[in-house]
Design a protein around this motif. Structure first.
Motif, short mmCIF file in Angstrom:
data_model
loop_
_atom_site.label_atom_id
_atom_site.label_comp_id
_atom_site.label_asym_id
_atom_site.label_seq_id
_atom_site.Cartn_x
_atom_site.Cartn_y
_atom_site.Cartn_z
N PRO A 94 5.34 13.19 -4.83
CA PRO A 94 4.77 12.46 -5.70
C PRO A 94 6.04 11.82 -6.53
N ASP A 95 7.03 12.44 -6.78
CA ASP A 95 8.14 11.86 -7.39
C ASP A 95 8.79 10.81 -6.68
N VAL A 96 8.80 10.69 -5.36
CA VAL A 96 9.34 9.64 -4.59
C VAL A 96 8.29 8.54 -4.39
N LEU A 97 6.92 8.80 -4.53
CA LEU A 97 5.68 7.75 -4.59
C LEU A 97 6.03 6.78 -5.79
N ILE A 98 6.36 7.36 -6.98
CA ILE A 98 6.46 6.83 -8.11
C ILE A 98 7.54 5.77 -7.99
N ILE A 99 8.60 6.17 -7.27
CA ILE A 99 9.81 5.37 -7.07
C ILE A 99 9.12 4.10 -6.37
N LEU A 100 8.42 4.20 -5.45
CA LEU A 100 7.77 3.14 -4.34
C LEU A 100 6.73 2.16 -5.28
N VAL A 101 6.26 2.83 -6.41
CA VAL A 101 5.30 1.75 -7.14
C VAL A 101 5.87 0.58 -7.65
N HIS A 105 8.19 -5.23 -2.00
CA HIS A 105 7.10 -5.51 -1.02
C HIS A 105 5.89 -5.01 -1.31
N GLY A 106 4.74 -5.73 -1.18
CA GLY A 106 3.43 -5.57 -1.37
C GLY A 106 2.91 -4.37 -0.34
N PRO A 107 3.05 -4.61 0.76
CA PRO A 107 2.68 -3.67 1.93
C PRO A 107 3.00 -2.18 1.62
N VAL A 108 4.22 -2.00 0.91
CA VAL A 108 4.81 -0.68 0.50
C VAL A 108 3.78 -0.11 -0.65
N ARG A 109 3.90 -0.90 -1.64
CA ARG A 109 3.26 -0.62 -2.85
C ARG A 109 1.54 -0.52 -2.56
N TRP A 110 0.89 -1.28 -1.80
CA TRP A 110 -0.34 -1.24 -1.58
C TRP A 110 -0.97 0.01 -0.83
N SER A 111 0.12 0.79 -0.10
CA SER A 111 -0.44 2.08 0.42
C SER A 111 -0.60 3.18 -0.39
N LEU A 112 -0.03 2.98 -1.79
CA LEU A 112 0.14 4.33 -2.43
C LEU A 112 -1.30 4.80 -3.00
N PRO A 116 -1.89 10.68 0.21
CA PRO A 116 -2.41 11.98 -0.05
C PRO A 116 -1.81 12.68 -1.00
N GLY A 117 -0.47 12.18 -1.40
CA GLY A 117 0.33 12.96 -2.29
C GLY A 117 0.12 12.21 -3.77
N THR A 118 -0.60 11.12 -3.86
CA THR A 118 -0.86 10.41 -5.08
C THR A 118 -1.65 11.29 -5.93
N ASP A 119 -0.81 11.82 -6.98
CA ASP A 119 -1.61 12.66 -8.12
C ASP A 119 -1.53 11.82 -9.27
N ILE A 120 -1.95 12.58 -10.35
CA ILE A 120 -2.21 11.97 -11.60
C ILE A 120 -1.17 11.17 -12.31
N GLU A 121 0.03 11.60 -11.89
CA GLU A 121 1.44 11.19 -12.30
C GLU A 121 1.54 9.94 -11.64
N VAL A 122 1.19 9.87 -10.53
CA VAL A 122 1.47 8.42 -9.49
C VAL A 122 0.53 7.35 -10.03
N ARG A 124 -1.00 7.12 -13.03
CA ARG A 124 -0.30 6.58 -14.24
C ARG A 124 0.75 5.59 -13.82
N ALA A 125 1.67 5.75 -13.09
CA ALA A 125 2.46 4.79 -12.79
C ALA A 125 1.93 3.49 -12.14
N ILE A 126 0.94 3.60 -11.47
CA ILE A 126 0.44 2.42 -10.78
C ILE A 126 -0.43 1.69 -11.89
N ARG A 127 -0.89 2.50 -12.93
CA ARG A 127 -1.75 1.63 -14.04
C ARG A 127 -0.64 1.11 -14.72
N ARG A 128 0.48 1.35 -15.05
CA ARG A 128 1.57 0.73 -15.82
C ARG A 128 1.95 -0.57 -14.96
N SER A 129 1.73 -0.49 -13.64
CA SER A 129 2.56 -1.64 -12.96
C SER A 129 1.82 -3.02 -13.15
N VAL A 130 2.80 -3.80 -12.97
CA VAL A 130 2.47 -5.45 -13.17
C VAL A 130 1.52 -5.87 -12.02
#
Length: 272
Positions: A94-101, A105-112, A116-122, A124-130
Motif C-alpha cells: 500500500p505505501d508504494v501504491l500511495i506514491i503511484l496515486v 500517467h493515467g494508465p498507472v493511476r487508473w490501475s490502482l 489487491p493491495g489497495t486498502d483504506i489508506e490508498v 483515502r489517497a485516491i479520494r484526495r486526488s485531483v
C-alpha cells in the motif's frame, strides 16, 4: 560436476559474490538472470534499482518478493513501463501504491482501484486526488467501505457520484443519491441493477427526461408506468420506449400513432 554458466551456487558468501559480479555484468541478459533468480538476496536486487537497462528495472518491478525500499524507488522511475509493471505486481504494498496515486500517467493511476493491495489508506489517497477519472473508477467498485462510500457520495464531481450510484449496494446511499441535484447522478441510480421497483417508479417520474429515459432502459418498470410514459412530454423518452426491446407490444402500438414522426416510425418498425 561443473556448474552451468549463470546458475547460482550453494556456497553462501561465494554464491553472493558470484551474483554480485553478474549483477554488474555489461550484458543485459546476464543481469536479467540475476533479477529472475529466486536466490538473489534483497541487497543485490536493491543495488540494481538504478540499472541503466529499462528491461532490468521492469523485471525488478514485477518481482513478488522485491524489497519495499526497492519498490518505493521504482515508483518514481522515469520509465513508464517500469511503473506499469509495478502497479501490475499484486505484491506491491500500500505505501508504494500511495506514491503511484500521483503518477504523471493515467494508465498507472487508473490501475490502482482494482489492485489487491489497495486498502483504506490508498483509497483515502485516491479520494484526495485531483484526477476525477481515478476517483470515478474507485466509485465504480462494489463492496466499498462505509467511509469511502460516504466521501464519494459528497465528491464535487457528478461523474464520480454517478459512478457510485450505478454500483453501490448500500440502500441508504442509494436513497441519498436518488435525491442528488445533478441528473447524471440520478441516471446512475436508474442504471443500478440492485434498486427496487418502487425506486424505478420514482425515477420514471423524475423532472429530467434523461433520468426518465434511464428508467425506461432499466427494463424494470411495471406496465402502468410504461403506459403513462407512452404519453411523456419528451419525444426522446417516447422514442426510447419505442426502441427498447422489453417494451410490451401494446405500448409500442400506442407509440405507432405518436405525433412525433421519429417516434411513430420507430414504433412501426418494431411492429413489422
Amino acid at each position: 560436476m561443473q556448474q552451468e554458466p549463470g546458475a547460482s551456487g550453494t556456497n553462501g558468501g561465494t554464491d553472493t559474490a558470484h551474483l554480485t559480479a553478474r549483477a554488474r555484468d555489461k550484458r543485459v541478459r546476464i543481469r536479467l538472470t540475476v533479477v529472475s533468480d529466486p536466490a538473489t538476496p534483497p541487497e543485490i536486487l536493491q543495488a540494481m534499482a538504478a540499472d541503466p537497462s529499462r528491461a532490468v528495472r521492469r523485471a525488478l518491478a514485477a518481482r513478488a518478493d522485491a524489497p519495499g525500499e526497492l519498490l518505493r524507488e521504482l515508483a518514481r522511475d522515469p520509465d513508464l513501463k517500469t511503473r506499469q509493471a509495478l502497479v501490475e505486481n499484486p505484491a506491491c504494498p500500500p505505501d508504494v501504491l500511495i506514491i503511484l496515486v500521483d503518477d504523471p500517467h493515467g494508465p498507472v493511476r487508473w490501475s490502482l482501484p482494482d489492485h489487491p493491495g489497495t486498502d483504506i489508506e490508498v483509497r483515502r489517497a485516491i479520494r484526495r486526488s485531483v484526477d476525477e477519472d481515478l476517483r470515478r473508477l474507485l466509485a465504480e467498485r462494489s463492496g466499498l467501505d462505509k467511509e469511502t462510500n460516504a466521501a464519494l457520495a459528497a465528491d464535487p464531481s457528478p461523474a464520480v457520484r454517478a459512478g457510485l450510484a450505478a454500483r453501490t449496494d448500500d440502500p441508504d446511499l442509494l436513497a441519498t443519491l436518488t435525491a442528488d441535484p445533478d441528473p447524471k447522478v440520478r441516471v446512475g441510480v436508474a442504471q443500478n441493477p440492485r434498486i427496487p421497483t418502487e425506486r424505478h417508479r420514482l425515477l420514471a417520474n423524475d423532472r429530467s427526461a434523461a433520468v426518465r429515459t434511464a428508467a425506461v432502459r432499466s427494463g424494470k418498470l411495471p406496465y402502468d408506468e410504461l403506459q403513462r410514459l407512452a404519453h411523456d412530454r419528451s419525444a426522446d423518452v417516447r422514442w426510447w420506449l419505442a426502441t427498447w426491446p422489453t417494451t410490451p407490444e401494446p405500448i409500442v402500438r400506442i407509440l405507432a400513432d405518436d405525433p412525433h414522426p421519429d417516434v411513430a416510425s420507430q414504433a412501426r418498425a418494431r411492429l413489422r
